[in-house]
Scaffold this motif. Structure first.
Motif, PDB file in Angstrom:
ATOM      1  N   LEU A 184       0.821  -1.211   0.000  1.00 59.71           N
ATOM      2  CA  LEU A 184       0.000   0.000   0.000  1.00 59.71           C
ATOM      3  C   LEU A 184       0.857   1.265   0.000  1.00 59.71           C
ATOM      4  O   LEU A 184       0.412   2.311  -0.480  1.00 59.71           O
ATOM      5  CB  LEU A 184      -0.922   0.018   1.220  1.00 59.71           C
ATOM      6  N   ASN A 185       2.073   1.180   0.527  1.00 59.55           N
ATOM      7  CA  ASN A 185       2.956   2.346   0.544  1.00 59.55           C
ATOM      8  C   ASN A 185       3.201   2.855  -0.868  1.00 59.55           C
ATOM      9  O   ASN A 185       2.987   4.031  -1.169  1.00 59.55           O
ATOM     10  CB  ASN A 185       4.272   1.967   1.221  1.00 59.55           C
ATOM     11  N   GLN A 186       3.668   1.976  -1.758  1.00 65.28           N
ATOM     12  CA  GLN A 186       3.946   2.389  -3.128  1.00 65.28           C
ATOM     13  C   GLN A 186       2.679   2.805  -3.853  1.00 65.28           C
ATOM     14  O   GLN A 186       2.666   3.777  -4.614  1.00 65.28           O
ATOM     15  CB  GLN A 186       4.638   1.254  -3.882  1.00 65.28           C
ATOM     16  N   LEU A 187       1.588   2.076  -3.622  1.00 68.30           N
ATOM     17  CA  LEU A 187       0.332   2.402  -4.289  1.00 68.30           C
ATOM     18  C   LEU A 187      -0.149   3.800  -3.905  1.00 68.30           C
ATOM     19  O   LEU A 187      -0.575   4.580  -4.760  1.00 68.30           O
ATOM     20  CB  LEU A 187      -0.733   1.362  -3.935  1.00 68.30           C
ATOM     21  N   MET A 188      -0.060   4.148  -2.610  1.00 68.07           N
ATOM     22  CA  MET A 188      -0.538   5.455  -2.177  1.00 68.07           C
ATOM     23  C   MET A 188       0.374   6.588  -2.653  1.00 68.07           C
ATOM     24  O   MET A 188      -0.076   7.716  -2.845  1.00 68.07           O
ATOM     25  CB  MET A 188      -0.663   5.485  -0.656  1.00 68.07           C
ATOM     26  N   ILE A 189       1.661   6.304  -2.856  1.00 62.76           N
ATOM     27  CA  ILE A 189       2.539   7.312  -3.464  1.00 62.76           C
ATOM     28  C   ILE A 189       2.040   7.656  -4.862  1.00 62.76           C
ATOM     29  O   ILE A 189       1.932   8.825  -5.240  1.00 62.76           O
ATOM     30  CB  ILE A 189       3.995   6.804  -3.511  1.00 62.76           C
ATOM     31  N   VAL A 190       1.718   6.622  -5.630  1.00 60.98           N
ATOM     32  CA  VAL A 190       1.226   6.838  -6.991  1.00 60.98           C
ATOM     33  C   VAL A 190      -0.127   7.542  -6.975  1.00 60.98           C
ATOM     34  O   VAL A 190      -0.388   8.447  -7.781  1.00 60.98           O
ATOM     35  CB  VAL A 190       1.144   5.492  -7.741  1.00 60.98           C
ATOM     36  N   VAL A 191      -1.002   7.138  -6.045  1.00 61.90           N
ATOM     37  CA  VAL A 191      -2.324   7.793  -5.941  1.00 61.90           C
ATOM     38  C   VAL A 191      -2.152   9.268  -5.578  1.00 61.90           C
ATOM     39  O   VAL A 191      -2.831  10.140  -6.129  1.00 61.90           O
ATOM     40  CB  VAL A 191      -3.195   7.067  -4.882  1.00 61.90           C
ATOM     41  N   GLY A 192      -1.223   9.570  -4.656  1.00 61.28           N
ATOM     42  CA  GLY A 192      -0.982  10.966  -4.289  1.00 61.28           C
ATOM     43  C   GLY A 192      -0.480  11.792  -5.448  1.00 61.28           C
ATOM     44  O   GLY A 192      -0.933  12.929  -5.660  1.00 61.28           O
ATOM     45  N   ALA A 193       0.448  11.238  -6.229  1.00 57.81           N
ATOM     46  CA  ALA A 193       0.965  11.961  -7.390  1.00 57.81           C
ATOM     47  C   ALA A 193      -0.121  12.180  -8.434  1.00 57.81           C
ATOM     48  O   ALA A 193      -0.251  13.272  -9.004  1.00 57.81           O
ATOM     49  CB  ALA A 193       2.140  11.194  -7.998  1.00 57.81           C
ATOM     50  N   SER A 194      -0.911  11.141  -8.671  1.00 56.94           N
ATOM     51  CA  SER A 194      -1.993  11.269  -9.659  1.00 56.94           C
ATOM     52  C   SER A 194      -3.027  12.295  -9.216  1.00 56.94           C
ATOM     53  O   SER A 194      -3.548  13.067 -10.035  1.00 56.94           O
ATOM     54  CB  SER A 194      -2.656   9.905  -9.879  1.00 56.94           C
ATOM     55  N   THR A 195      -3.328  12.309  -7.929  1.00 52.26           N
ATOM     56  CA  THR A 195      -4.282  13.292  -7.406  1.00 52.26           C
ATOM     57  C   THR A 195      -3.763  14.713  -7.593  1.00 52.26           C
ATOM     58  O   THR A 195      -4.510  15.619  -7.987  1.00 52.26           O
ATOM     59  CB  THR A 195      -4.554  13.030  -5.913  1.00 52.26           C
ATOM     60  N   ALA A 196      -2.470  14.926  -7.342  1.00 48.45           N
ATOM     61  CA  ALA A 196      -1.880  16.251  -7.548  1.00 48.45           C
ATOM     62  C   ALA A 196      -1.950  16.658  -9.012  1.00 48.45           C
ATOM     63  O   ALA A 196      -2.233  17.820  -9.342  1.00 48.45           O
ATOM     64  CB  ALA A 196      -0.435  16.261  -7.061  1.00 48.45           C
ATOM     65  N   PHE A 197      -1.700  15.716  -9.913  1.00 49.99           N
ATOM     66  CA  PHE A 197      -1.803  15.993 -11.348  1.00 49.99           C
ATOM     67  C   PHE A 197      -3.221  16.441 -11.709  1.00 49.99           C
ATOM     68  O   PHE A 197      -3.408  17.417 -12.440  1.00 49.99           O
ATOM     69  CB  PHE A 197      -1.445  14.743 -12.146  1.00 49.99           C
ATOM     70  N   LEU A 198      -4.208  15.695 -11.213  1.00 49.59           N
ATOM     71  CA  LEU A 198      -5.591  15.996 -11.566  1.00 49.59           C
ATOM     72  C   LEU A 198      -6.050  17.316 -10.957  1.00 49.59           C
ATOM     73  O   LEU A 198      -6.643  18.158 -11.648  1.00 49.59           O
ATOM     74  CB  LEU A 198      -6.503  14.856 -11.099  1.00 49.59           C
ATOM     75  N   LEU A 199      -5.793  17.520  -9.667  1.00 51.61           N
ATOM     76  CA  LEU A 199      -6.220  18.761  -9.015  1.00 51.61           C
ATOM     77  C   LEU A 199      -5.496  19.968  -9.620  1.00 51.61           C
ATOM     78  O   LEU A 199      -6.084  21.046  -9.764  1.00 51.61           O
ATOM     79  CB  LEU A 199      -5.951  18.689  -7.516  1.00 51.61           C
ATOM     80  N   GLY A 200      -4.222  19.788  -9.959  1.00 52.21           N
ATOM     81  CA  GLY A 200      -3.455  20.896 -10.514  1.00 52.21           C
ATOM     82  C   GLY A 200      -3.953  21.388 -11.850  1.00 52.21           C
ATOM     83  O   GLY A 200      -3.642  22.516 -12.260  1.00 52.21           O
ATOM     84  N   SER A 201      -4.730  20.556 -12.526  1.00 50.99           N
ATOM     85  CA  SER A 201      -5.270  20.970 -13.818  1.00 50.99           C
ATOM     86  C   SER A 201      -6.555  21.778 -13.693  1.00 50.99           C
ATOM     87  O   SER A 201      -7.036  22.336 -14.687  1.00 50.99           O
ATOM     88  CB  SER A 201      -5.527  19.736 -14.699  1.00 50.99           C
TER      89      SER A 201
END
Length: 491
Positions: A184-201
């Protein structure tokens, strides 16, 4: 960014390797959370106890993983907005984007001693507070210096998170859940990055900075509820608190006596191990493992992942103004399912095939993106330029996520003998973070020099990865440590 920095550079202590975190799920053995030694776990009562507190503790801890991803993903969607609002030059924004990795490297190399001195929960609290300070500095920034200070603070915080979160999860989890929960550690890192990408747009860069504070607040609040790591409490001699924490994690009706004894025995075994030094890696019996570990990290980073990832939005915009938002959203959406697929494949396909297939994919992706910029610079097939650019980057990130992101860390954890895991991992982590900084800092300058040349350069490193793995890297799947060492030294 590939995260596996689980070693303390300063002390060289042996801590968890990735194989330590995965093996209990695969073979039903108890793996010593300190030394990696295995004992027969059949009939261990504590494995069948209540897991509610373990799940809650894991959920709290992975807020730090989500924060890691948020920090990594922040710079990509906001580059043009920050540069325009604060009138930043290309070198200034490149420093802002890349200084995160400097902070993370500093955090990683001090994280072992920090987590041992103030505890796993104390280290997570400290990291969360540093990240909050960093995000506030970015939010209130009016010039480059305060941006860089804020980014440096968040970098240091996530450097500590990258060590302490997987360690905390592995130390609290029962043997039958440890492998699954640590993924879950690696998965949540990816989810956090993807969320930042989406919100930043869709929101401003200042608002996006504030969203980075939310995981830290959740973490700080959650840490008041969950217990400290029992293994850390045992390590520092707090026997009564150790028993209370372990009982709380396993459930009030669970017999913890056997597990408590095993923890104490394993800690004694760790203390008996000789201390390894960095210079020992250059001995003939270890140097091949060191070369393989370092080379894989060089190829991983210089394949361009942190340049492409940190500045994805502007890369898409360079290929076509209309691509910035579409490309960024697509980039964010594709990372999570591909990362999950890679985790499922790693123990089925083997390390060597997966990393070579992944490197082939990154070569194809970089070649497609490079071709799109080449065509654009020569006014050829302009209708194909946007399609090639966005397809190339998406192929690249998909291929990287499925193998090149995680497999080098898995191989690194398997090729070093147990007495060299600490110092070997330390060296590999330093090389990885230094490579991450070099690539993230130089990417914009390379793109200004030649957009097509930048991607063709990265594709060259992908080719070198394939050749190096085919020639020098042994298959480690299903082999014991002794068999792996024999394979390395006889090659």
């Amino acid at each position: 960014m590939a995260i596996g920095n689980l070693k303390d550079v300063e002390s060289g202590e042996i801590t968890y390797g990735l194989e330590d975190l995965e093996e209990p799920l695969m073979n039903g053995k108890v793996v010593s959370c300190s030394s990696g030694e295995e004992t027969d776990g059949e009939g261990e009562d504590s494995s069948n106890g209540s897991i509610g507190m373990v799940l809650l503790s894991t959920a709290v801890a992975v807020c730090g993983s989500f924060e890691f991803g948020s920090c990594v993903g922040y710079s990509a969607p906001v580059q043009s907005a920050i540069s325009e609002d604060l009138n930043l030059s290309l070198p200034e924004y490149s420093m802002f984007g890349s200084i995160l990795t400097i902070g993370a490297m500093l955090g990683a190399v001090t994280s072992g001693r920090t987590a041992d001195f103030i505890g796993r929960k104390g280290a997570m609290r400290m990291s969360a507070l540093l990240c909050i300070m960093g995000w506030l500095a970015i939010f209130f920034s009016t010039e480059a210096f305060s941006l860089d200070i804020g980014r440096l603070f968040t970098g240091y915080g996530i450097g500590v998170f990258s060590y302490v979160v997987p360690i905390f999860i592995a130390e609290i989890a029962p043997k039958n859940l440890r492998g699954g929960l640590t993924t879950l550690n690696q998965l949540m890192i990816v989810v956090g990055a993807s969320t930042a990408f989406l919100l930043g747009s869709v929101i401003t860069w200042r608002s996006l900075a504030l969203t980075g504070i939310l995981p830290c607040i959740c973490l700080l609040l959650g840490l008041f509820i969950v217990p400290e790591s029992p293994r850390w409490l045992a390590k520092v001699g707090r026997e009564k608190e150790f028993q209370v924490a372990l009982q709380k994690l396993r459930g009030n009706g669970t017999d913890i006596s056997r597990e408590a004894v095993e923890i104490q025995v394993n800690l004694e075994a760790l203390r008996a191990l000789p201390k390894a030094r960095m210079v020992d890696l250059f001995q003939p019996k270890y140097i091949r493992s060191m070369i393989i570990g370092v080379a894989l990290m060089v190829f991983q980073q210089f394949g361009g992942i942190n340049g492409i990832g940190f500045y994805a939005s502007e890369t898409f915009a360079a290929a076509g103004p209309s691509l910035a938002k579409i490309g960024t959203i697509a980039y964010a959406c594709i990372q999570v399912p591909i990362t999950v697929a890679g985790a499922m494949l790693i123990d089925k396909s083997g390390r060597r095939p997966l990393i070579m297939v992944s490197a082939t994919g990154t070569f194809i992706g970089c070649s497609m993106a490079g071709a799109s910029f080449f065509l654009k610079s020569h006014d050829l097939l302009l209708d194909w330029v946007p399609i090639l650019a966005i397809s190339g980057v998406l192929v690249y990130i998909s291929a990287f996520s499925i193998g090149m992101g995680a497999v080098p860390w898995v191989i690194m954890s398997e090729i070093f003998p147990i007495n060299m895991k600490g110092v070997g991992g330390s060296l590999v982590v330093l090389v990885n973070w230094l490579g991450a900084w070099a690539v993230s800092f130089t990417f914009n300058f390379l793109m200004s020099w030649s957009s097509s040349g930048t991607f063709f350069l990265y594709s060259g490193f992908s080719i070198m990865t394939i050749l190096f793995v085919a020639k020098f890297v042994p298959e480690t799947k299903g082999k014991t440590l002794e068999e792996i060492q024999e394979s390395i030294n006889s090659s």
